[in-house]
Design an enzyme around this catalytic site. Structure first.
Site, PDB file in Angstrom:
ATOM      1  N   GLN A  89      33.480  32.340  44.067  1.00 39.94           N
ATOM      2  CA  GLN A  89      34.623  32.131  45.169  1.00 39.94           C
ATOM      3  C   GLN A  89      34.747  33.451  45.864  1.00 39.94           C
ATOM      4  O   GLN A  89      35.402  34.344  45.513  1.00 39.94           O
ATOM      5  CB  GLN A  89      35.770  31.865  44.296  1.00 39.94           C
ATOM      6  CG  GLN A  89      37.056  31.404  45.217  1.00 39.94           C
ATOM      7  CD  GLN A  89      38.352  31.425  44.272  1.00 39.94           C
ATOM      8  OE1 GLN A  89      38.541  32.230  43.453  1.00 39.94           O
ATOM      9  NE2 GLN A  89      39.388  30.746  44.995  1.00 39.94           N
TER      10      GLN A  89
ATOM     11  N   LYS B 186      38.651  43.666  36.045  1.00 40.96           N
ATOM     12  CA  LYS B 186      39.561  43.462  34.967  1.00 40.96           C
ATOM     13  C   LYS B 186      39.073  42.534  33.777  1.00 40.96           C
ATOM     14  O   LYS B 186      39.274  43.023  32.667  1.00 40.96           O
ATOM     15  CB  LYS B 186      41.153  42.798  35.488  1.00 40.96           C
ATOM     16  CG  LYS B 186      41.935  42.453  34.395  1.00 40.96           C
ATOM     17  CD  LYS B 186      43.444  42.049  35.016  1.00 40.96           C
ATOM     18  CE  LYS B 186      43.189  40.678  35.536  1.00 40.96           C
ATOM     19  NZ  LYS B 186      44.642  39.983  36.119  1.00 40.96           N
TER      20      LYS B 186
ATOM     21  N   ARG C  56      46.245  45.908  39.632  1.00 45.90           N
ATOM     22  CA  ARG C  56      46.983  46.855  38.778  1.00 45.90           C
ATOM     23  C   ARG C  56      46.211  47.746  37.601  1.00 45.90           C
ATOM     24  O   ARG C  56      46.928  48.637  36.752  1.00 45.90           O
ATOM     25  CB  ARG C  56      48.398  46.142  38.310  1.00 45.90           C
ATOM     26  CG  ARG C  56      49.235  45.898  39.333  1.00 45.90           C
ATOM     27  CD  ARG C  56      50.336  44.913  38.856  1.00 45.90           C
ATOM     28  NE  ARG C  56      49.898  43.606  39.191  1.00 45.90           N
ATOM     29  CZ  ARG C  56      50.750  42.541  38.496  1.00 45.90           C
ATOM     30  NH1 ARG C  56      51.736  42.690  37.799  1.00 45.90           N
ATOM     31  NH2 ARG C  56      50.170  41.473  38.581  1.00 45.90           N
TER      32      ARG C  56
ATOM     33  N   LEU D 158      38.741  30.707  35.098  1.00 46.67           N
ATOM     34  CA  LEU D 158      39.112  31.477  36.195  1.00 46.67           C
ATOM     35  C   LEU D 158      39.038  32.867  36.213  1.00 46.67           C
ATOM     36  O   LEU D 158      39.922  33.493  35.372  1.00 46.67           O
ATOM     37  CB  LEU D 158      40.295  31.055  36.816  1.00 46.67           C
ATOM     38  CG  LEU D 158      40.746  29.498  37.107  1.00 46.67           C
ATOM     39  CD1 LEU D 158      42.014  29.386  37.689  1.00 46.67           C
ATOM     40  CD2 LEU D 158      39.571  28.926  37.804  1.00 46.67           C
TER      41      LEU D 158
ATOM     42  N   GLY E  14      55.049  30.190  37.180  1.00 52.49           N
ATOM     43  CA  GLY E  14      55.347  28.744  37.844  1.00 52.49           C
ATOM     44  C   GLY E  14      56.214  28.127  36.859  1.00 52.49           C
ATOM     45  O   GLY E  14      56.053  28.085  35.576  1.00 52.49           O
TER      46      GLY E  14
ATOM     47  N   THR F 101      44.453  29.086  42.966  1.00 53.88           N
ATOM     48  CA  THR F 101      44.070  28.556  41.917  1.00 53.88           C
ATOM     49  C   THR F 101      43.094  27.247  41.952  1.00 53.88           C
ATOM     50  O   THR F 101      42.270  26.660  41.330  1.00 53.88           O
ATOM     51  CB  THR F 101      44.901  28.460  40.574  1.00 53.88           C
ATOM     52  OG1 THR F 101      46.051  27.852  41.163  1.00 53.88           O
ATOM     53  CG2 THR F 101      45.329  30.008  40.219  1.00 53.88           C
TER      54      THR F 101
HETATM   55  C1  UD1 Z   1      49.453  31.214  37.971  1.00 51.67           C
HETATM   56  C2  UD1 Z   1      49.952  29.885  38.463  1.00 51.67           C
HETATM   57  C3  UD1 Z   1      51.296  29.822  37.716  1.00 51.67           C
HETATM   58  C4  UD1 Z   1      51.238  30.282  36.103  1.00 51.67           C
HETATM   59  C5  UD1 Z   1      50.469  31.401  36.200  1.00 51.67           C
HETATM   60  C6  UD1 Z   1      50.336  32.060  34.638  1.00 51.67           C
HETATM   61  C7  UD1 Z   1      49.221  28.457  40.341  1.00 51.67           C
HETATM   62  C8  UD1 Z   1      49.256  28.346  41.863  1.00 51.67           C
HETATM   63  N1  UD1 Z   1      50.033  29.465  39.776  1.00 51.67           N
HETATM   64  O1  UD1 Z   1      50.204  32.218  38.976  1.00 51.67           O
HETATM   65  O2  UD1 Z   1      52.112  28.446  37.720  1.00 51.67           O
HETATM   66  O3  UD1 Z   1      52.471  30.358  35.639  1.00 51.67           O
HETATM   67  O4  UD1 Z   1      49.314  31.408  36.832  1.00 51.67           O
HETATM   68  O5  UD1 Z   1      49.899  33.228  34.475  1.00 51.67           O
HETATM   69  O6  UD1 Z   1      48.187  28.246  40.002  1.00 51.67           O
HETATM   70  N2  UD1 Z   1      42.242  33.282  40.318  1.00 51.67           N
HETATM   71  C9  UD1 Z   1      40.857  32.920  40.783  1.00 51.67           C
HETATM   72  N3  UD1 Z   1      40.973  32.718  42.412  1.00 51.67           N
HETATM   73  C10 UD1 Z   1      41.916  32.517  43.059  1.00 51.67           C
HETATM   74  C11 UD1 Z   1      43.210  32.900  42.429  1.00 51.67           C
HETATM   75  C12 UD1 Z   1      43.384  33.195  41.017  1.00 51.67           C
HETATM   76  O7  UD1 Z   1      39.923  33.009  40.332  1.00 51.67           O
HETATM   77  O8  UD1 Z   1      41.921  32.313  44.271  1.00 51.67           O
HETATM   78  C13 UD1 Z   1      42.370  33.485  38.906  1.00 51.67           C
HETATM   79  C14 UD1 Z   1      42.854  34.797  38.627  1.00 51.67           C
HETATM   80  O9  UD1 Z   1      41.641  35.662  38.331  1.00 51.67           O
HETATM   81  C15 UD1 Z   1      43.406  34.760  37.353  1.00 51.67           C
HETATM   82  C16 UD1 Z   1      44.144  33.205  37.324  1.00 51.67           C
HETATM   83  O10 UD1 Z   1      43.118  32.660  38.188  1.00 51.67           O
HETATM   84  O11 UD1 Z   1      42.845  34.743  36.128  1.00 51.67           O
HETATM   85  C17 UD1 Z   1      45.461  33.071  37.767  1.00 51.67           C
HETATM   86  O12 UD1 Z   1      45.791  33.810  39.021  1.00 51.67           O
HETATM   87  P1  UD1 Z   1      46.922  34.577  39.443  1.00 51.67           P
HETATM   88  O13 UD1 Z   1      46.803  35.068  40.637  1.00 51.67           O
HETATM   89  O14 UD1 Z   1      47.155  35.682  38.399  1.00 51.67           O
HETATM   90  O15 UD1 Z   1      48.156  33.412  39.294  1.00 51.67           O
HETATM   91  P2  UD1 Z   1      49.506  33.554  39.366  1.00 51.67           P
HETATM   92  O16 UD1 Z   1      50.050  33.585  40.764  1.00 51.67           O
HETATM   93  O17 UD1 Z   1      50.149  34.523  38.311  1.00 51.67           O
END
Ligand code: UD1
Ligand code: CA
Length: 490
Positions: A79, A26, A19, A12, A146, A85
Site C-alpha cells: 500500500q 514500528k 510517535r 495491516l 471508533g 484501513t
Molecule cells: C482504527 C479504526 C478504529 C479503531 C482503531 C483501533 C478505522 C477507520 N478506524 O482507527 O475504528 O477503533 O483502529 O485501534 O478502521 N493502516 C494501514 N493502512 C492505512 C491505514 C492504517 O495499514 O492506510 C494500519 C495501521 O498500520 C494500523 C491499523 O491499520 O496497524 C490501524 O490504523 P490507525 O491509523 O491506527 O487507525 P485508527 O485511526 O487508530
C-alpha cells in the site's frame, strides 16, 4: 473453488508509527522476543488460515526483509499511500485473489491479542449468519477509537470514528478493536463501494458495517473482557507497558504449568521459551529466543540465556550464555560466559570466571576456574586446571585444542592450538603445551626454578620488601636453606 470454508488473514502494517521516533518501522520493534508484527502473525496462525497477507507501506523494504526471515510463506501487499484501513484491505485482496470463505483483519501493532481470543472470535462469526463481526471492548477511556453504535435490540448499526462522531456517540464506551471478520466474497465487492467523504478523507474499513446494514445483512460484535488484548502500540511508553504486561502473562503461564519463578517482577521470559516442571527460576533471569529448559533445573539468579538448550536437573548460576547446549545435570557458573557452539555434556561443568566458545565439554569433564576454552574438545572425565587458556587464534586462523578422556591438565596452562593431549595424560603447572602429548604421558614445559638468595637486599634495598625479608631471615635463618631444598626437588 472448493466448497470448504477458507480463511484468509489480512495483517495491516502499512502505517507510519511517527510517535515511536525511530528509524526502525514500528511493527519491527520487539517485545517478548518477537516483533509486534510477529505477534500478530503468530496469533493469526492459530486459526490455521489458508493464506496470510501482510499490508506493508511505510519503510516497507525493512518490513518485507523481516517477514522473509520470520514468516517466508506470508504474502505481501504494498500500500504505497496510506489512504485508510478500507483501502489497505482492498490492496490485500489484490494479492489474495478471488477468495471466498472468511476474511479476518488484524493489526500488526496489537501484540497481546491471543490465539485463543482470535479462534473464539472466528468460531463465533462462523456460527452466525453475519456478513461481518467486529471484536470490541468496553474501555474506561474510549478517546480516539471508533465507537460501536448499537440499536436498542443490541445489534450493531454502525462504527463511527472519533473525528466523525456526535457528542452523544463520543459518550459510548464500547470501541472497535479494529479486528474484524467478514464474508470475503461480499466484503470484496462492498469495499469497492466505500468512499472517503469523512473527517479524515480516508477509506474506512469500518464503513463496511454501514453497507451491510443498508443491505439488510447482519452485523455483530464480540466483546472481549480482557481489554489489553485489543490495545495498540503507538509510542515507546506503550511499547514498554505492553512488554511488561505480556511478560507478566508469560511468567504466569509458566507458574501455572509448574515452574517456580521466585520473583516474577525481575524475570523476563520470551514468548517462545519452553520450561519443564519443577524448574526453579531465580531473580534477575532473562530467557530469550528459542531457549528450552528441562525439568528440575535451577536457573539464576542474574542469568541471561539466549537460544539455549538446557537439560533436566542442570544448574545455571549467574551466567550469560547463547546458542549452546547444556545437558542434564551439567553446571554453569557462577560468573560464566558461554558463547555459541558450546556443548556441556551430562554432568560437565564450566565454573567461575570461565569463558567458553565452540567447545565440547565431555560427560563429567570440568573446567572449574578462571579459564578461556575456545574451539576445544574436552574428553569425558577430564579436568582442566585453574587459569587455563586454549590459545585458539594465531592471528589469522582459529585452531582446535583436543584434550583426551580423563586427562588432568594443571593450573596456568596454555594450549597452543592445534594441539592434542592424549587420553589419561597429565601436564604440570604453568605448562605451555605446543606439541601433542601422547596418552598417559606427563608434559612439563616450565624450566627449573632459579632462586637468587639475597637479591632483594642487593637490588631493592630500603624498600618495605627488603625490610620484611630481613626480619624473616633474622627470625628464622633456616628459611633460605629450605628454598634450596625445593630447587633440588625439581
Ligand atoms: C482504527 C479504526 C478504529 C479503531 C482503531 C483501533 C478505522 C477507520 N478506524 O482507527 O475504528 O477503533 O483502529 O485501534 O478502521 N493502516 C494501514 N493502512 C492505512 C491505514 C492504517 O495499514 O492506510 C494500519 C495501521 O498500520 C494500523 C491499523 O491499520 O496497524 C490501524 O490504523 P490507525 O491509523 O491506527 O487507525 P485508527 O485511526 O487508530
Ligand atoms: Ca491506532
Amino acid at each position: 473453488m472448493t466448497e470448504q470454508p477458507t480463511t484468509s488473514v489480512i495483517v495491516l502494517a502499512a502505517g507510519g508509527g511517527t510517535r515511536m521516533r525511530s528509524r526502525r518501522p514500528k511493527v519491527l520493534h520487539p517485545i517478548a522476543g518477537r516483533s509486534l508484527v510477529g505477534h500478530a502473525i503468530a496469533a493469526a496462525r492459530a486459526v490455521r488460515p489458508d493464506q496470510v497477507a501482510v499490508v506493508v507501506g511505510h519503510q516497507r523494504e525493512q518490513v518485507v526483509e523481516h517477514l522473509g526471515e520470520i514468516a517466508p510463506d506470508v504474502l505481501h501487499a504494498v500500500q504505497a499511500e496510506q489512504l485508510g484501513t478500507g483501502h489497505a484491505v482492498s490492496v490485500a485482496f489484490e494479492v489474495l485473489g478471488d477468495v471466498d470463505g472468511t476474511a479476518l483483519v488484524v493489526y500488526g501493532d496489537v501484540p497481546l491479542l491471543s490465539a485463543e481470543t482470535l479462534e473464539e472470535f472466528l468460531a463465533n462469526h462462523r456460527d452466525s449468519e453475519r456478513a461481518l463481526s467486529v471484536l470490541t471492548a468496553r474501555v474506561p477511556d474510549p478517546h480516539g477509537y471508533g465507537r460501536i453504535v448499537r440499536r436498542p435490540d443490541g445489534s450493531v448499526e454502525a462504527i463511527v470514528e472519533e473525528k466523525d462522531a456526535s457528542d452523544e456517540q463520543r459518550a459510548i464506551d464500547e470501541i472497535n478493536s479494529g479486528i474484524v471478520a467478514f464474508d470475503a466474497r461480499w466484503g470484496r465487492s462492498a469495499l469497492s463501494r466505500i468512499g472517503n467523504d469523512n473527517a479524515q478523507g480516508e477509506y474506512y474499513l469500518t464503513d463496511l458495517v454501514g453497507i451491510a446494514v443498508a443491505e439488510g445483512r447482519q452485523v455483530g460484535a464480540f466483546v472481549v473482557d480482557d481489554v489489553a488484548q485489543t490495545e495498540g502500540v503507538n509510542d515507546r511508553v506503550q511499547l514498554a507497558r505492553m512488554g511488561a504486561e505480556l511478560n507478566r502473562r508469560i511468567v504466569e503461564r509458566h507458574l501455572r504449568a509448574g515452574v517456580t519463578v521466585i520473583d516474577p517482577a525481575t524475570t523476563w521470559i520470551d514468548a517462545d521459551v519452553a520450561i519443564g516442571t519443577d524448574t526453579v527460576i531465580r531473580p534477575g533471569t532473562q530467557l530469550h529466543g528459542a531457549t528450552t529448559i528441562g525439568q528440575d533445573a535451577e536457573i539464576g539468579p542474574d542469568t541471561t540465556l539466549t537460544d539455549m538448550e538446557v537439560g533436566d536437573g542442570a544448574s545455571v548460576v549467574r551466567t550469560h550464555a547463547s546458542l549452546s547446549v547444556v545437558d542434564a545435570g551439567a553446571t554453569l557458573g557462577p560468573f560464566t560466559y558461554v558463547r555459541p557452539g558450546t556443548h556441556v555434556q551430562v554432568g560437565g561443568k564450566l565454573g567461575a570466571f570461565v569463558e567458553a566458545k565452540n567447545t565440547r565439554v565431555g560427560p563429567g569433564a570440568k573446567v572449574p576456574h578462571l579459564s578461556y576454552v575456545g574451539d576445544g574438545e574436552i574428553g569425558e572425565g577430564a579436568n582442566i586446571g585453574a587459569g587455563t587458556i586454549f590459545a585458539n587464534y594465531d592471528g589469522v586462523a582459529k585452531h582446535r585444542t583436543t584434550i583426551g578422556r580423563h586427562a588432568r591438565t594443571a593450573s596456568n596452562n596454555t594450549f597452543v592450538a592445534p594441539v592434542t593431549v592424549g587420553d589419561g595424560a597429565f601436564t604440570g603447572a604453568g605448562t605451555t603445551v605446543r606439541s601433542d602429548v601422547p596418552p598417559g604421558a606427563l608434559a612439563v614445559s616450565a624450566g627449573p626454578q632459579r632462586t637468587m638468595e639475597g637479591w632483594v637486599a642487593a637490588k631493592r634495598a630500603g624498600t618495605p620488601s627488603a625490610a620484611a625479608a630481613e626480619q624473616a631471615l633474622e627470625n628464622d635463618p633456616t628459611t633460605a636453606q629450605r628454598s634450596d631444598d625445593q630447587e633440588s626437588d625439581q
